[in-house]
Enzyme design. Sequence first.
Site, PDB file in Angstrom:
ATOM      1  CB  CYS A 177      -9.406  -6.607  -7.269  1.00  0.00           C
ATOM      2  SG  CYS A 177      -7.928  -6.118  -8.186  1.00  0.00           S
TER       3      CYS A 177
ATOM      4  CD  GLU B  82      -4.272 -10.847  -6.527  1.00  0.00           C
ATOM      5  OE1 GLU B  82      -3.720  -9.947  -5.857  1.00  0.00           O
ATOM      6  OE2 GLU B  82      -5.493 -11.068  -6.476  1.00  0.00           O
TER       7      GLU B  82
ATOM      8  CD  GLU C 202      -2.911  -1.177   2.309  1.00  0.00           C
ATOM      9  OE1 GLU C 202      -3.891  -1.950   2.228  1.00  0.00           O
ATOM     10  OE2 GLU C 202      -2.721  -0.449   3.311  1.00  0.00           O
ATOM     11  CG  ASN C 203       2.061   5.213  -1.845  1.00  0.00           C
ATOM     12  OD1 ASN C 203       1.702   6.347  -1.558  1.00  0.00           O
ATOM     13  ND2 ASN C 203       3.261   4.943  -2.289  1.00  0.00           N
ATOM     14  CB  ALA C 204       0.603   7.810   2.333  1.00  0.00           C
TER      15      ALA C 204
ATOM     16  CB  CYS D 164      -5.776  -9.082  -9.675  1.00  0.00           C
ATOM     17  SG  CYS D 164      -4.640  -7.970  -8.805  1.00  0.00           S
TER      18      CYS D 164
HETATM   19 ZN   LIG Z   1      -6.025  -6.965  -7.297  1.00  0.00          ZN
END
Ligand SMILES: [Zn+2]
Length: 124
Positions: free
Chosen positions: A82, A55, A44-46, A85
Site C-alpha cells: 500500500c 510489511e 487487524e483490529n476491530a 508501506c
Molecule cells: Zn501497507
Amino acid sequence: MTDAELLAAADAIAARAYAPYSKFHVGCAVLCRDGRVVEGVNVENAAYPLGVCAERTAFSRAMAEGHRPGDFVLAAITASPCGGCRQWLAEMGVERVVFRNGGRVVTMTPSELLPESFDSSDMA
Ligand SMILES: [Zn+2]
C-alpha cells in the site's frame, strides 16, 4: 536465498496473519544483509484504522531485533504494498522489493514504488 525462495517464505508466513475482518492474509519476509530473514503478517483490529500491514510488522520486528535502515537487501510481499508501506520501504532503505500483483510477480526498487518520496533530507 533467491527472490522466489523469499517470496515462498512470505507465502508461508501469511498463514499466521490475524485478519478476522478482511480475511485477507498478507505475509512479508525481509532478507537482511547478515543473511537472517525477518517475517511479518498483517494484524487487524476491530477498530479498523488501527490494523497494521505485514510489511510494517516485519520491519518493526527487524528494528526490535537490532537491524537498522540500510540493513535490508530484499523484501518479499504476498500482495502489492500500500502507499503507506511504500513510504516504509523507502525509509528502511531496502534495495529491492518483490511482490505479487494480479497474478504476476513484480520486482521494483523503493524509488520506483514511490518516486519523489519524502525523506529525512526534506526535514533539514
Ligand atoms: Zn501497507
